[in-house]
Design an enzyme around this catalytic site. Structure first.
Site, PDB file in Angstrom:
ATOM      1  N   LYS A  10       0.662  -1.061   0.092  1.00  0.00           N
ATOM      2  CA  LYS A  10       0.253  -0.093   0.154  1.00  0.00           C
ATOM      3  C   LYS A  10       0.832   1.309  -0.145  1.00  0.00           C
ATOM      4  O   LYS A  10       0.611   2.105   0.703  1.00  0.00           O
ATOM      5  CB  LYS A  10      -0.913   0.061   1.188  1.00  0.00           C
ATOM      6  CG  LYS A  10      -2.019  -1.228   1.244  1.00  0.00           C
ATOM      7  CD  LYS A  10      -2.678  -1.076   2.556  1.00  0.00           C
ATOM      8  CE  LYS A  10      -3.772  -2.487   2.460  1.00  0.00           C
ATOM      9  NZ  LYS A  10      -4.362  -2.620   1.284  1.00  0.00           N
ATOM     10  N   CYS A  11       1.939   1.289  -0.971  1.00  0.00           N
ATOM     11  CA  CYS A  11       2.709   2.349  -0.756  1.00  0.00           C
ATOM     12  C   CYS A  11       2.845   2.918  -2.310  1.00  0.00           C
ATOM     13  O   CYS A  11       2.458   2.313  -3.256  1.00  0.00           O
ATOM     14  CB  CYS A  11       4.430   1.738  -0.744  1.00  0.00           C
ATOM     15  SG  CYS A  11       5.683   2.861  -0.676  1.00  0.00           S
ATOM     16  N   GLY A  12       2.930   4.197  -2.305  1.00  0.00           N
ATOM     17  CA  GLY A  12       3.209   4.859  -3.477  1.00  0.00           C
ATOM     18  C   GLY A  12       4.177   4.386  -4.652  1.00  0.00           C
ATOM     19  O   GLY A  12       3.879   4.593  -5.792  1.00  0.00           O
ATOM     20  N   LEU A  13       5.187   3.496  -3.858  1.00  0.00           N
ATOM     21  CA  LEU A  13       6.097   3.132  -4.989  1.00  0.00           C
ATOM     22  C   LEU A  13       5.895   1.366  -5.043  1.00  0.00           C
ATOM     23  O   LEU A  13       6.472   0.837  -5.876  1.00  0.00           O
ATOM     24  CB  LEU A  13       7.544   2.952  -4.177  1.00  0.00           C
ATOM     25  CG  LEU A  13       8.328   4.431  -3.844  1.00  0.00           C
ATOM     26  CD1 LEU A  13       9.424   4.215  -3.041  1.00  0.00           C
ATOM     27  CD2 LEU A  13       8.274   5.096  -4.897  1.00  0.00           C
ATOM     28  N   THR A  14       4.807   0.905  -4.688  1.00  0.00           N
ATOM     29  CA  THR A  14       4.099  -0.320  -4.845  1.00  0.00           C
ATOM     30  C   THR A  14       4.228  -0.964  -6.313  1.00  0.00           C
ATOM     31  O   THR A  14       4.527  -1.993  -6.705  1.00  0.00           O
ATOM     32  CB  THR A  14       2.799  -0.655  -4.404  1.00  0.00           C
ATOM     33  OG1 THR A  14       2.896  -0.395  -2.679  1.00  0.00           O
ATOM     34  CG2 THR A  14       2.236  -2.088  -4.447  1.00  0.00           C
TER      35      THR A  14
END
Length: 169
Positions: free
Chosen positions: A42-46
């Site tokens: 659930k990360c912007g970098l996922t």
């Protein structure tokens, strides 16, 4: 790429569990090139999972693997159970590379694997604590860290691809 005196030892003798039970047995990667990445769902970098999987597909036949280490230390961005993480990675990004158990990468509960990794400097000279999800460590066939890449460095960047290819011969 930054080199070091390699006094932290090989990562191949560190024990860590597999995501869905058992052991990930790092010793099985002796003689292989491994890109270790702390991952989160659930990360912007996922979306980097896509690039990591393409690296896996591109180089797996040459003695390379990505090894994902789920971590929930950055704004709770990996809250899932082992089953939820495995399902998300498979269904959303088609991940085929191995994943370890959830682990802490910073602080008093830092996993021994990351104790071996954090002393290595990246290209900008950063050592120490993991800064965010998707920080990457390239491990040579001898189990030594040979490169560290920031979380923002895309898995298929020229820098990472060249480093991997250099180790694969």
């Amino acid at each position: 790429m930054t080199t070091t005196d390699h006094n932290n030892g090989s990562v191949l003798d560190v024990e860590i569990g597999a995501l869905q039970g058992g052991s990930a047995e790092l010793a099985q990667y002796a003689g292989k090139t491994v890109l270790i990445v702390n991952v989160a769902s659930k990360c912007g970098l996922t979306p980097q999972y896509s690039g990591l999987e393409r690296l896996q597909e591109r180089f797996a036949g040459q003695g390379f693997t990505v090894l994902g280490v789920p971590c929930n230390q950055f704004l709770g961005q990996e809250p899932g159970t082992a089953e939820e993480i495995a399902e998300f990675c498979s269904a959303t990004y088609g991940v085929t590379f191995p994943l370890t158990e959830k682990a802490e990468v910073n602080g008093e509960g830092r996993h021994p694997l990351y104790e071996r990794l954090v002393g290595f400097a990246d290209g900008e000279g950063h050592t120490g604590d993991i800064r965010w999800n998707f920080e990457k460590f390239l491990i040579g066939p001898d189990g030594q860290v040979v490169a560290r890449f920031s979380p923002q460095t895309e898995p298929e960047s020229a820098e990472i691809v060249a480093a991997v290819e250099g180790l694969l011969g």
